[in-house]
Design an enzyme around this catalytic site. Sequence first.
Site, PDB file in Angstrom:
ATOM      1  N   ASP A  11       0.855  -1.185   0.000  1.00  0.00           N
ATOM      2  CA  ASP A  11       0.000   0.000   0.000  1.00  0.00           C
ATOM      3  C   ASP A  11       0.890   1.233   0.000  1.00  0.00           C
ATOM      4  O   ASP A  11       2.110   1.136   0.169  1.00  0.00           O
ATOM      5  CB  ASP A  11      -0.936   0.006   1.217  1.00  0.00           C
ATOM      6  CG  ASP A  11      -2.280   0.658   0.906  1.00  0.00           C
ATOM      7  OD1 ASP A  11      -2.310   1.633   0.117  1.00  0.00           O
ATOM      8  OD2 ASP A  11      -3.297   0.199   1.450  1.00  0.00           O
ATOM      9  N   ASP A  40       4.068   1.336  -4.742  1.00  0.00           N
ATOM     10  CA  ASP A  40       3.151   1.914  -5.715  1.00  0.00           C
ATOM     11  C   ASP A  40       3.006   0.904  -6.845  1.00  0.00           C
ATOM     12  O   ASP A  40       3.990   0.576  -7.515  1.00  0.00           O
ATOM     13  CB  ASP A  40       3.736   3.234  -6.228  1.00  0.00           C
ATOM     14  CG  ASP A  40       2.859   3.931  -7.242  1.00  0.00           C
ATOM     15  OD1 ASP A  40       1.909   3.319  -7.772  1.00  0.00           O
ATOM     16  OD2 ASP A  40       3.134   5.111  -7.531  1.00  0.00           O
ATOM     17  N   PHE A  41       1.787   0.413  -7.064  1.00  0.00           N
ATOM     18  CA  PHE A  41       1.633  -0.635  -8.081  1.00  0.00           C
ATOM     19  C   PHE A  41       1.850  -0.125  -9.499  1.00  0.00           C
ATOM     20  O   PHE A  41       1.863  -0.889 -10.445  1.00  0.00           O
ATOM     21  CB  PHE A  41       0.323  -1.409  -7.956  1.00  0.00           C
ATOM     22  CG  PHE A  41      -0.931  -0.583  -7.831  1.00  0.00           C
ATOM     23  CD1 PHE A  41      -1.303   0.347  -8.771  1.00  0.00           C
ATOM     24  CD2 PHE A  41      -1.768  -0.785  -6.750  1.00  0.00           C
ATOM     25  CE1 PHE A  41      -2.465   1.069  -8.656  1.00  0.00           C
ATOM     26  CE2 PHE A  41      -2.946  -0.061  -6.619  1.00  0.00           C
ATOM     27  CZ  PHE A  41      -3.295   0.867  -7.575  1.00  0.00           C
ATOM     28  N   HIS A  61     -11.315  -1.445 -10.902  1.00  0.00           N
ATOM     29  CA  HIS A  61     -12.493  -0.674 -11.327  1.00  0.00           C
ATOM     30  C   HIS A  61     -12.291   0.832 -11.155  1.00  0.00           C
ATOM     31  O   HIS A  61     -13.070   1.627 -11.677  1.00  0.00           O
ATOM     32  CB  HIS A  61     -13.759  -1.159 -10.619  1.00  0.00           C
ATOM     33  CG  HIS A  61     -13.896  -0.725  -9.203  1.00  0.00           C
ATOM     34  ND1 HIS A  61     -15.121  -0.592  -8.592  1.00  0.00           N
ATOM     35  CD2 HIS A  61     -12.995  -0.390  -8.264  1.00  0.00           C
ATOM     36  CE1 HIS A  61     -14.959  -0.194  -7.340  1.00  0.00           C
ATOM     37  NE2 HIS A  61     -13.670  -0.077  -7.125  1.00  0.00           N
TER      38      HIS A  61
END
Length: 165
Positions: A11, A40-41, A61
Site C-alpha cells: 500500500d 506503488d503498483f 475498477h
Amino acid sequence: PERALRYTVLDQRHVVESQEVQRYWAEHPLRAHVHYEAGDFFEERSIPAGADAYLMRMILHDWEDELCVAILGNIRAACTAPHARLLLVEQVVAPKGDLLRHVHTGVDLNMLVMTGGRERTAAQYEALLAAAGFRLERVVPTRSVYSVVEAVPVPVPAAPTDPTS
C-alpha cells in the site's frame, strides 16, 4: 514440510505508516504472518516478486483500461513463482437478463463519473489480462455482488539463441 502462510500487503507509504494500521495489526491474531510494505503498483519494482498468489480487491475498477494494463503488467513481471496466480475481487458485470446487471450498471456509471474507471464484463477482464501477459482461468461468483477473477501468467517465450555465437 508445510510452509507457513505469509501475507505481504502493498500500500502507499502514508497508509502503511499510519497509526490506525499499526494499532490494527499490533493486536491481530495473524500479525506474525502479515508484513506491510510501502510501494506503488504503478512502479514495477514496488511489487514483491515471487509470491504464490497476488490478490487485488476493488482496485481495477478505479482505473481506465490503459492504467489497468500497466498495473497488471507490473504484477506479471513480479510473477516468478512457478505456480503464481492472480486473484481479482471485482464486480464483474452480469450478462444481459441477470438481475445483478442493473446493480453493476449503476455502479459502473458512478465509477466513470467519480474516478474515470469502470466495472467490466468477464470478456473485458479477459482482454485486460491478456494485454498484460495473463490468461483468464475462471470467474467465480460469490454470494455478494463481487466475483473472484482468477488468472495465471502466460509463460514468456525464451529469447532465441544466436547459433553463430
